[in-house]
Scaffold this motif. Sequence first.
Motif, PDB file in Angstrom:
ATOM      1  N   ASN A  58       0.825  -1.212   0.000  1.00 58.12           N
ATOM      2  CA  ASN A  58       0.000   0.000   0.000  1.00 58.12           C
ATOM      3  C   ASN A  58       0.860   1.262   0.000  1.00 58.12           C
ATOM      4  N   ARG A  59       1.925   1.240  -0.764  1.00 53.82           N
ATOM      5  CA  ARG A  59       2.821   2.385  -0.873  1.00 53.82           C
ATOM      6  C   ARG A  59       2.800   2.896  -2.317  1.00 53.82           C
ATOM      7  N   PHE A  60       2.736   4.225  -2.458  1.00 52.25           N
ATOM      8  CA  PHE A  60       2.828   4.845  -3.777  1.00 52.25           C
ATOM      9  C   PHE A  60       4.196   5.488  -3.923  1.00 52.25           C
ATOM     10  N   LEU A  61       4.836   5.278  -5.061  1.00 52.64           N
ATOM     11  CA  LEU A  61       6.150   5.868  -5.316  1.00 52.64           C
ATOM     12  C   LEU A  61       6.066   6.919  -6.410  1.00 52.64           C
ATOM     13  N   TYR A  62       6.734   8.035  -6.180  1.00 54.42           N
ATOM     14  CA  TYR A  62       6.903   9.045  -7.217  1.00 54.42           C
ATOM     15  C   TYR A  62       8.060   8.628  -8.114  1.00 54.42           C
ATOM     16  N   GLU A  63       8.161   9.249  -9.267  1.00 52.84           N
ATOM     17  CA  GLU A  63       9.201   8.869 -10.224  1.00 52.84           C
ATOM     18  C   GLU A  63      10.594   9.022  -9.638  1.00 52.84           C
ATOM     19  N   ALA A  64      10.812  10.067  -8.841  1.00 56.62           N
ATOM     20  CA  ALA A  64      12.129  10.267  -8.232  1.00 56.62           C
ATOM     21  C   ALA A  64      12.482   9.109  -7.310  1.00 56.62           C
ATOM     22  N   GLN A  65      11.478   8.573  -6.607  1.00 55.87           N
ATOM     23  CA  GLN A  65      11.716   7.433  -5.714  1.00 55.87           C
ATOM     24  C   GLN A  65      11.973   6.167  -6.525  1.00 55.87           C
ATOM     25  N   LYS A  66      11.272   6.016  -7.646  1.00 58.86           N
ATOM     26  CA  LYS A  66      11.526   4.872  -8.517  1.00 58.86           C
ATOM     27  C   LYS A  66      12.944   4.932  -9.086  1.00 58.86           C
ATOM     28  N   ASP A  67      13.376   6.140  -9.425  1.00 57.96           N
ATOM     29  CA  ASP A  67      14.740   6.299  -9.934  1.00 57.96           C
ATOM     30  C   ASP A  67      15.769   5.908  -8.874  1.00 57.96           C
ATOM     31  N   GLN A  68      15.458   6.249  -7.618  1.00 62.67           N
ATOM     32  CA  GLN A  68      16.361   5.872  -6.528  1.00 62.67           C
ATOM     33  C   GLN A  68      16.445   4.351  -6.390  1.00 62.67           C
TER      34      GLN A  68
END
Length: 228
Positions: A58-68
Motif C-alpha cells: 500500500n505504498r505509492f512511489l513518485y518517479e524520483a523514488q523509482k529512480d532511486q
Amino acid sequence: MLDKKQLITIKGTREGLSLFIDDSCSFDDAMEDLNEKIIASRPKNDEPIVSVKVKLGNRFLYEAQKDQLREIISEINRFTIHSFESNVIHREEALAWKEDSEIKAVNRIVRSGQVLEVKGDLLLIGDVNPGGKVVSTGNIYIMGSLYGIAHAGSDGDLSTFIAASFMKPSQLRIADYISRAPDYESDGVYMECGLIDEVQDKIIIDRLQVLSHKRKEISGFERRMQNG
C-alpha cells in the motif's frame, strides 16, 4: 519500532526475484536496508543479471523514488527491475480509470449524420437511426433499435460487445473487427448481442443470455450502475 531486517523481504521465483518493501516504514529506512541486502546478495560477474519484481503493497512511489530504486537495483549490481506492483495509484490515474470504466447513460435518438462517442460503457436509451453512429471504448447497450453503426471497444478491447433491443445495423465494429449488414437476417433480431467469436475469428450475433457465460464480467454492469 520495526526491526530493520523486516523492511525488505526477497524471495526467489522462476522468473527471478520478488522484492517486498514494508509499506509501514519510511522510504529512506527501506532504501538503507535494501542497499545492504542488494550488496550482500549481488550475483557474481559471470552469472546472469537477475530480474526483480518490486512489490510495494500500500505504498505509492513518485518517479524520483523509482529512480532511486533503479540506482540500487541496477545492472551494476547485477540486477534489473522488471516491474513495480502497488495496491495504490495516483489520483489522476484513478480518475482516468473511473472515466474509462463507468457507465455513460444517454437518453436521445442518434439521427443520420450524428455521432455519439463516449469513454467507458454506453447505455443508450433511444434508437440509432440509419446513418447514425455510436462509439464507445467499452460495451454498448442500446435500449431501442440499432439501424446505424455501432463501434464498441474503440481503443482495441476485443472482449467488448454490443447489445440492442432490436438489432438491424448497417455495420457493427468491435475493436478492429467489422461486420456489415449482409451478415444479419433481413428482418432484424430482437434482444440480441454482437461479440467476437474467437474460434470463428469474426463478429457473431447471439442471444443476450450467452453474455453471462461468455462475458462473466458483465455482472459488474449492475454494480457500476448502482454505485454511479
